[in-house]
Design a protein around this motif. Structure first.
Motif, PDB file in Angstrom:
ATOM      1  N   ARG A  30       0.875  -1.177   0.000  1.00 36.24           N
ATOM      2  CA  ARG A  30       0.000   0.000   0.000  1.00 36.24           C
ATOM      3  C   ARG A  30       0.909   1.222   0.000  1.00 36.24           C
ATOM      4  O   ARG A  30       2.012   1.177   0.514  1.00 36.24           O
ATOM      5  CB  ARG A  30      -0.863   0.060   1.259  1.00 36.24           C
ATOM      6  N   ARG A  31       0.418   2.303  -0.535  1.00 33.88           N
ATOM      7  CA  ARG A  31       1.170   3.555  -0.571  1.00 33.88           C
ATOM      8  C   ARG A  31       2.623   3.301  -0.996  1.00 33.88           C
ATOM      9  O   ARG A  31       3.569   3.593  -0.261  1.00 33.88           O
ATOM     10  CB  ARG A  31       1.113   4.242   0.800  1.00 33.88           C
ATOM     11  N   LEU A  73      -9.750   6.074  -7.667  1.00 30.60           N
ATOM     12  CA  LEU A  73      -9.267   6.131  -6.282  1.00 30.60           C
ATOM     13  C   LEU A  73     -10.337   6.630  -5.312  1.00 30.60           C
ATOM     14  O   LEU A  73     -10.224   6.407  -4.108  1.00 30.60           O
ATOM     15  CB  LEU A  73      -8.042   7.034  -6.180  1.00 30.60           C
ATOM     16  N   VAL A  91      -1.958   5.295  -3.494  1.00 37.58           N
ATOM     17  CA  VAL A  91      -1.776   6.441  -2.595  1.00 37.58           C
ATOM     18  C   VAL A  91      -2.990   6.665  -1.700  1.00 37.58           C
ATOM     19  O   VAL A  91      -2.877   7.248  -0.613  1.00 37.58           O
ATOM     20  CB  VAL A  91      -1.436   7.722  -3.395  1.00 37.58           C
ATOM     21  N   ASN A  92      -4.149   6.206  -2.135  1.00 36.78           N
ATOM     22  CA  ASN A  92      -5.354   6.419  -1.326  1.00 36.78           C
ATOM     23  C   ASN A  92      -5.494   5.385  -0.216  1.00 36.78           C
ATOM     24  O   ASN A  92      -6.455   5.414   0.545  1.00 36.78           O
ATOM     25  CB  ASN A  92      -6.607   6.392  -2.227  1.00 36.78           C
ATOM     26  N   GLY A  93      -4.545   4.478  -0.127  1.00 40.30           N
ATOM     27  CA  GLY A  93      -4.624   3.428   0.883  1.00 40.30           C
ATOM     28  C   GLY A  93      -5.002   2.075   0.312  1.00 40.30           C
ATOM     29  O   GLY A  93      -4.942   1.069   1.011  1.00 40.30           O
ATOM     30  N   ALA A  94      -5.391   2.039  -0.968  1.00 37.76           N
ATOM     31  CA  ALA A  94      -5.734   0.755  -1.592  1.00 37.76           C
ATOM     32  C   ALA A  94      -4.502  -0.134  -1.638  1.00 37.76           C
ATOM     33  O   ALA A  94      -3.392   0.342  -1.849  1.00 37.76           O
ATOM     34  CB  ALA A  94      -6.276   0.972  -2.999  1.00 37.76           C
ATOM     35  N   SER A  95      -4.727  -1.422  -1.455  1.00 31.72           N
ATOM     36  CA  SER A  95      -3.648  -2.393  -1.512  1.00 31.72           C
ATOM     37  C   SER A  95      -3.533  -2.967  -2.916  1.00 31.72           C
ATOM     38  O   SER A  95      -4.510  -3.013  -3.657  1.00 31.72           O
ATOM     39  CB  SER A  95      -3.935  -3.533  -0.521  1.00 31.72           C
ATOM     40  N   ALA A 127      -6.470   9.417   1.182  1.00 34.51           N
ATOM     41  CA  ALA A 127      -5.891  10.683   0.731  1.00 34.51           C
ATOM     42  C   ALA A 127      -5.826  10.656  -0.787  1.00 34.51           C
ATOM     43  O   ALA A 127      -5.815   9.595  -1.396  1.00 34.51           O
ATOM     44  CB  ALA A 127      -4.498  10.863   1.320  1.00 34.51           C
ATOM     45  N   TYR A 178       3.761  12.723  -4.143  1.00 36.14           N
ATOM     46  CA  TYR A 178       3.767  11.254  -4.163  1.00 36.14           C
ATOM     47  C   TYR A 178       4.076  10.709  -5.549  1.00 36.14           C
ATOM     48  O   TYR A 178       4.310   9.505  -5.707  1.00 36.14           O
ATOM     49  CB  TYR A 178       2.445  10.686  -3.630  1.00 36.14           C
ATOM     50  N   SER A 185     -11.744   3.059  -4.569  1.00 38.73           N
ATOM     51  CA  SER A 185     -10.984   1.802  -4.534  1.00 38.73           C
ATOM     52  C   SER A 185     -10.367   1.485  -3.182  1.00 38.73           C
ATOM     53  O   SER A 185      -9.811   0.406  -3.008  1.00 38.73           O
ATOM     54  CB  SER A 185      -9.870   1.840  -5.587  1.00 38.73           C
ATOM     55  N   PHE A 186     -10.466   2.402  -2.212  1.00 35.10           N
ATOM     56  CA  PHE A 186      -9.766   2.185  -0.942  1.00 35.10           C
ATOM     57  C   PHE A 186     -10.460   1.169  -0.053  1.00 35.10           C
ATOM     58  O   PHE A 186      -9.789   0.486   0.727  1.00 35.10           O
ATOM     59  CB  PHE A 186      -9.578   3.521  -0.210  1.00 35.10           C
ATOM     60  N   HIS A 210       0.273   6.049  -7.742  1.00 34.48           N
ATOM     61  CA  HIS A 210      -1.075   6.622  -7.763  1.00 34.48           C
ATOM     62  C   HIS A 210      -2.122   5.593  -7.333  1.00 34.48           C
ATOM     63  O   HIS A 210      -2.992   5.875  -6.505  1.00 34.48           O
ATOM     64  CB  HIS A 210      -1.382   7.133  -9.166  1.00 34.48           C
ATOM     65  N   LEU A 211      -2.010   4.408  -7.893  1.00 36.07           N
ATOM     66  CA  LEU A 211      -2.960   3.318  -7.609  1.00 36.07           C
ATOM     67  C   LEU A 211      -3.095   3.046  -6.117  1.00 36.07           C
ATOM     68  O   LEU A 211      -4.151   2.619  -5.647  1.00 36.07           O
ATOM     69  CB  LEU A 211      -2.428   2.074  -8.329  1.00 36.07           C
ATOM     70  N   THR A 215      -9.951  -4.862  -2.402  1.00 37.81           N
ATOM     71  CA  THR A 215     -10.216  -4.043  -1.217  1.00 37.81           C
ATOM     72  C   THR A 215     -11.661  -4.201  -0.736  1.00 37.81           C
ATOM     73  O   THR A 215     -12.161  -3.352  -0.001  1.00 37.81           O
ATOM     74  CB  THR A 215      -9.896  -2.558  -1.489  1.00 37.81           C
TER      75      THR A 215
END
Lengths: 374, 374
Positions: free
Chosen positions: A180-181, B217, A294-298, B151, A252, B220-221, A291-292, B139
């Motif tokens: 993630r991130r 995004l 950065v929102n916390g998605a794994s 974020a 990021y 997708s989190f 980018h994929l 997710t």
């Protein structure tokens, strides 16, 4: 030197007469049988090579990928091998999530001119982030799988087979190590390798459906990938500086990471119709992965993210027929004397690529091919 | 009569102290341990009940689903059971592809008024096909999993935690039997059961990114699902005529199949803030599945397709806070004296539902809950 010598060694999944799926690497016109090599204790990988897909191997991480690759180089002449002509190639990995980007400025600009001539140009967000969407993982198929022409709604009250069936020549990145991130600097710790992707697209179905939630049935019927996953390590000679980005992207997305000097060719029924240059992509693969997530998605082992259509500024560098034939209005001549706007039943499209190897001489990414059927 | 008596018997995956995941059905405040029941030869399902997910069971098909259900009803008092309070519940099935529709006319209309006040109204395609898109399968999480505030880019040069974090109250359908080009009449041969879905949505991230390829995004989190999959058979008393559709949809979308009289409630920190009526959805689940596969795309065991936000015509029937608080401009009062526009850190949202059982008295679909954290 061939495109598939020891500098390359892409991974795939093959079977012979018995139908059992095994992991191999391509060396010239042979497949080195790594499943058997691990059975014979020639290479120790904790069972990761005795698998019907690459997923367990891909999850091992970069130090083990390197170690196994070094061992294959060392043992290559002595490893069990099968002639390439005698094997069937399969989807090399189980696809977890499939995402697709839209990272060629030339493609995005040309598409806007063709489809929105009244207000051409990039969307306001395009230079701020790598635009992408989720595709259908369950319909990712290996090169050679016939592609059935999709049917759908082509407009209000109009249902039938797509009349504007197209290709998108893309490059796909396969995630090995979950995360993630993921920073752009950590790209190579997570991505196992590279495949070629044909994101078949029904332009008429897509045009009617895509507002406001994006492409759906216009692309979900089939996405073809090449059978050989080229490890990132084999592409070290193909790293090039990324395209300059203006405006400077969000933190990021920096540093941008490298571009990749992959030379694609698109072949339509035996005629080479275009040569898309991957080095001219605006957003890098490292930025796409950052980018994929950065929102916390794994991301998971087996995730596939594709670059989006690779197009250069010239017509003969178009990665889609939408661009190449200007939405079918300027048909392209084929060597057999016929012309084409969009795909006809029976047409075969093959996307191939090469890249500079570690010594500068080219290595091959193989090809992804498919024939349209009814 | 409880919401979870023998008329219901939803399936889930649970563990106790040993952490081993087992298949169970909920009966009142107990979980019947079907994995153990199959181990003890009380129920024979070819091993489908001795699994850590429902996927093998879901692939068996409707005749066996019915037979196993009948056997559970017959044996219920004698089956091994665990108190519900003593178990941990897990994601009940491995999600293959996740797709999400947009099938509430009230939701689509209200969203257009809020986000596009200059030209409100449905898109021209909306009444011709069930608009949908692919989401992120990796997710999808089980109810109770904390939801980290995502974020992302909120506008040009603006990066940070979402300030407009929202919910979408939805109903999800889980595919058991694979297929392609599934007619509306064959819906119940392929769909195993129903879950509640919270499609958490970051409205600011979504607004900046979604042109032209749709939400990415912004959604997708995390997507939360309820732990109990209610079999379609338990919902036979909830079938209602679908909403009249004008214009008459394409042939592959007819007959429409049934609507479902599910009564949802959305609870925000203990205050019930809305009651979305699923019976008022414009497109039926059978039409969604027919649409998803009409282009030739396959569905797999474990595919999850969700309805899209369930909203009725009244403000107190809104399935999203975007609608409920009119994009945050009309905050809603909570019982603790505070007010809310969008979600604050620490907020908990719980979506629950009931449906008429076979005798008309309600059964429960359970609930899906999540707490926002940083």
């Amino acid at each position: 030197m061939t495109l598939f010598d020891l500098r390359n060694l892409p991974y795939g999944v093959f079977s012979t007469g018995d139908g059992v799926r095994r992991i191999g690497v391509r060396l010239g016109d042979a497949v080195l049988d790594l499943s058997r090599a691990e059975e014979q204790d020639l290479i120790l990988a904790g069972g990761a090579l005795r698998q019907p897909t690459l997923n367990v191997l891909m999850a091992l991480g970069r130090p083990l990928w390197s170690a196994i690759r070094a061992r294959v180089v060392q043992l290559a002449p002595t490893l069990p091998a099968v002639p390439l002509a005698d094997v069937e190639l399969h989807l090399p990995f189980e696809v977890a999530d499939y995402t697709d980007f839209y990272s060629s400025e030339h493609h995005a600009t040309q598409v806007s001119r063709i489809l929105r001539p009244e207000r051409p140009g990039l969307q306001p967000n395009w230079k701020h982030l790598p635009i992408g969407y989720h595709g259908r993982a369950g319909t990712v198929v290996v090169s050679g799988t016939p592609v059935e022409r999709p049917a759908g709604q082509l407009g209000p009250g109009e249902f039938g087979p797509s009349r504007r069936l197209d290709v998108e020549a893309e490059v796909g990145f396969v995630v090995g190590v979950p995360g993630r991130r993921i920073s752009t600097a950590d790209f190579a710790e997570h991505v196992f390798g590279v495949v070629l992707v044909n994101d078949w697209s029904a332009r008429d179905i897509q045009a009617f459906e895509y507002q406001p939630l994006g492409p759906f049935l216009g692309k979900s019927f089939a996405t073809s990938v090449s059978p050989w996953v080229v490890p990132l390590e084999a592409l070290s000679g193909a790293l090039v500086p990324a395209i300059a980005q203006d405006p400077v992207p969000a933190e990021y997305l920096t540093p941008s990471g490298d571009g990749l000097d992959l030379s694609l060719t698109v072949d339509w029924n035996g005629t080479t119709v275009s040569s898309p240059p991957f080095a001219q992509m605006y957003w890098t693969p490292a930025q796409q992965l950052a980018h994929l997530t950065v929102n916390g998605a794994s991301v998971r082992t087996g995730d596939l993210f594709a670059s989006g259509t690779v197009s250069g500024p010239e017509r003969a560098q178009a990665g889609s027929f939408l661009e190449l034939t200007w939405n079918g209005t300027e048909p392209v001549p084929l060597d057999d004397g016929s012309t084409r706007g969009f795909l006809l039943d029976g047409d075969t499209v093959t996307i191939s690529a090469t890249a500079p190897g570690v010594d500068g001489a080219p290595i091959g990414l193989g090809s992804v091919t498919g024939t349209v059927c009814r």
